[in-house]
Enzyme design. Structure first.
Site, PDB file in Angstrom:
ATOM      1  N   ASP A  14      28.448 -89.836 101.707  1.00 34.19           N
ATOM      2  CA  ASP A  14      29.591 -90.573 101.147  1.00 34.19           C
ATOM      3  C   ASP A  14      29.401 -90.773  99.644  1.00 34.19           C
ATOM      4  O   ASP A  14      30.280 -91.303  98.969  1.00 34.19           O
ATOM      5  CB  ASP A  14      29.838 -91.898 101.888  1.00 34.19           C
ATOM      6  CG  ASP A  14      28.701 -92.883 101.732  1.00 34.19           C
ATOM      7  OD1 ASP A  14      27.641 -92.506 101.187  1.00 34.19           O
ATOM      8  OD2 ASP A  14      28.861 -94.047 102.159  1.00 34.19           O
ATOM      9  N   SER A  15      28.279 -90.271  99.104  1.00 34.01           N
ATOM     10  CA  SER A  15      28.105 -90.201  97.651  1.00 34.01           C
ATOM     11  C   SER A  15      29.230 -89.383  97.031  1.00 34.01           C
ATOM     12  O   SER A  15      29.448 -89.433  95.820  1.00 34.01           O
ATOM     13  CB  SER A  15      26.746 -89.582  97.293  1.00 34.01           C
ATOM     14  OG  SER A  15      26.548 -88.376  98.001  1.00 34.01           O
ATOM     15  N   ASP A  51      28.044 -88.148 107.043  1.00 33.28           N
ATOM     16  CA  ASP A  51      27.804 -89.571 106.754  1.00 33.28           C
ATOM     17  C   ASP A  51      28.957 -90.414 107.271  1.00 33.28           C
ATOM     18  O   ASP A  51      30.132 -90.083 107.013  1.00 33.28           O
ATOM     19  CB  ASP A  51      27.736 -89.718 105.221  1.00 33.28           C
ATOM     20  CG  ASP A  51      26.684 -90.699 104.776  1.00 33.28           C
ATOM     21  OD1 ASP A  51      26.043 -91.340 105.636  1.00 33.28           O
ATOM     22  OD2 ASP A  51      26.495 -90.826 103.548  1.00 33.28           O
ATOM     23  N   LYS A  78      24.955 -89.852 110.019  1.00 34.32           N
ATOM     24  CA  LYS A  78      24.066 -90.819 109.357  1.00 34.32           C
ATOM     25  C   LYS A  78      24.818 -92.133 109.178  1.00 34.32           C
ATOM     26  O   LYS A  78      26.017 -92.124 108.883  1.00 34.32           O
ATOM     27  CB  LYS A  78      23.613 -90.288 107.991  1.00 34.32           C
ATOM     28  CG  LYS A  78      22.710 -91.257 107.221  1.00 34.32           C
ATOM     29  CD  LYS A  78      22.095 -90.624 106.008  1.00 34.32           C
ATOM     30  CE  LYS A  78      22.984 -90.644 104.778  1.00 34.32           C
ATOM     31  NZ  LYS A  78      23.451 -91.981 104.353  1.00 34.32           N
ATOM     32  N   GLU A 114      24.142 -96.394 107.634  1.00 35.94           N
ATOM     33  CA  GLU A 114      23.265 -97.300 106.889  1.00 35.94           C
ATOM     34  C   GLU A 114      23.017 -98.587 107.674  1.00 35.94           C
ATOM     35  O   GLU A 114      23.944 -99.132 108.289  1.00 35.94           O
ATOM     36  CB  GLU A 114      23.907 -97.645 105.536  1.00 35.94           C
ATOM     37  CG  GLU A 114      24.073 -96.427 104.641  1.00 35.94           C
ATOM     38  CD  GLU A 114      24.670 -96.773 103.275  1.00 35.94           C
ATOM     39  OE1 GLU A 114      24.782 -97.974 102.938  1.00 35.94           O
ATOM     40  OE2 GLU A 114      25.022 -95.822 102.555  1.00 35.94           O
ATOM     41  N   GLU A 160      15.682 -95.073 101.193  1.00 38.58           N
ATOM     42  CA  GLU A 160      16.212 -94.977  99.825  1.00 38.58           C
ATOM     43  C   GLU A 160      15.756 -96.171  98.986  1.00 38.58           C
ATOM     44  O   GLU A 160      15.831 -97.332  99.435  1.00 38.58           O
ATOM     45  CB  GLU A 160      17.752 -94.919  99.848  1.00 38.58           C
ATOM     46  CG  GLU A 160      18.337 -94.883  98.422  1.00 38.58           C
ATOM     47  CD  GLU A 160      19.789 -94.469  98.327  1.00 38.58           C
ATOM     48  OE1 GLU A 160      20.400 -94.152  99.359  1.00 38.58           O
ATOM     49  OE2 GLU A 160      20.302 -94.455  97.191  1.00 38.58           O
TER      50      GLU A 160
HETATM   51  O1  KIV Z   1      25.605 -90.414 100.439  1.00 33.87           O
HETATM   52  C1  KIV Z   1      24.559 -89.790 100.179  1.00 33.87           C
HETATM   53  O2  KIV Z   1      24.569 -88.744  99.514  1.00 33.87           O
HETATM   54  C2  KIV Z   1      23.311 -90.349 100.673  1.00 33.87           C
HETATM   55  C3  KIV Z   1      22.033 -89.737 100.209  1.00 33.87           C
HETATM   56  C4  KIV Z   1      21.806 -89.918  98.775  1.00 33.87           C
HETATM   57  C5  KIV Z   1      20.884 -90.159 101.034  1.00 33.87           C
HETATM   58  O3  KIV Z   1      23.338 -91.259 101.438  1.00 33.87           O
END
Ligand code: KIV
Length: 277
Positions: A44-45, A83, A113, A115, A182
């Protein structure tokens, strides 16, 4: 070539083989990272590096599905992790299962993934129970940027470090097959490596992890003004890319492009313009 599975990734840890994770957000980047990465994360970056937001909070599940689909089309080897964005899994385990299901069914993700540690264990358990592998993410969790008071390294105190170790244990007990660490001190990731059996993937977590992840734009140096401590740039493409665009613009303006070799011709000699009208 077939995609790496969670079994292949677990084997890597057993064989002391470091796991390489790289983010990608579209099919072109996916094609470029595929041979080097074991795991490709549609993170989600993308809210920051693709959409231009200050943080990841505005990203929606629809955005994630769209980008997972694009990355899926560019991969033939690496394992695809999707994510779960902010607001798509925190309400209840049932919501987490629904969102994970969309990333797998529509986005072709092989795992998802999310958090959070202790507090997200019920969500992880519920997703795993449905047959979807989960990657945990603890320490500096960007979706909690407001609660953390900014993007700050976590676990610098003994109490903070203990809480992160508890999060790591909870994520493993809930059934995650690996966990991203992280923004934590290397001493904390070393402690976690001693107590966990699942692979740890670090970003700003030092060298004691079983693998590392970086954002593709950071590896490539797309933004030379952005240089956090944990990033190592392996290229400085901002300079090369701006140079290429600048040369293209100069050649268009001067008439040097397109040249004869970029130009099509009719099959037979054209009639004289004067005879046409
Ligand atoms: O969103 C993302 O790219 C991430 C990574 C930096 C681990 O969570």
């Amino acid at each position: 070539m077939s995609r790496l599975t969670v079994t292949d990734l677990r084997r890597k840890k057993a064989e002391n083989d470091k796991i390489v994770m790289i983010t990608a957000y579209d099919a072109t980047m996916a094609r470029l990272v595929d041979a080097s990465a074991d795991m490709v994360l549609v993170g989600d970056s993308l809210g920051m590096v693709v959409q231009g937001h200050q943080d990841t909070l505005p990203v929606t599940l629809d955005h994630m599905v769209y980008h997972c689909q694009a990355v899926h089309r560019g991969l033939s080897h690496a394992h695809l992790v999707g994510d779960l964005p902010f607001g798509s899994y925190q309400t209840s385990p049932a919501q987490a299962v629904d969102s994970a299901t969309r990333l797998v069914k529509e986005g072709f993700a092989q795992s998802v993934k999310l958090e959070g540690g202790v507090s997200m264990a019920p969500a992880i358990e519920a997703i795993v129970r449905c047959g979807v592998p989960v990657v945990g993410h603890i320490g500096l969790t960007p979706q909690s940027v407001h609660a953390m008071g900014g993007f700050r390294v976590q676990g610098r105190t003994e109490d903070g470090a203990d809480a992160i170790v508890q999060d790591a244990l909870a994520v493993e007990a809930a059934g995650a097959f690996c966990v991203v660490l992280e923004g934590i001190p290397t001493e904390v990731s070393e402690r976690i490596a001693e107590v966990l059996t699942i692979p740890t993937i670090g970003i700003g977590a030092g060298p004691h992890c079983d693998g590392q992840v970086l954002v593709c734009n950071d590896i490539l140096g797309f933004d030379l003004g952005f240089r956090p401590t944990f990033v190592k740039r392996f290229a400085a493409l901002e300079t090369a890319i701006k140079g290429a665009f600048g040369t293209y613009a100069d050649e268009v303006r001067s008439g040097a492009f397109p040249a004869e070799e970029h130009t099509f011709h009719m099959a037979s000699a054209p009639r004289k313009v004067a005879n046409l009208y």
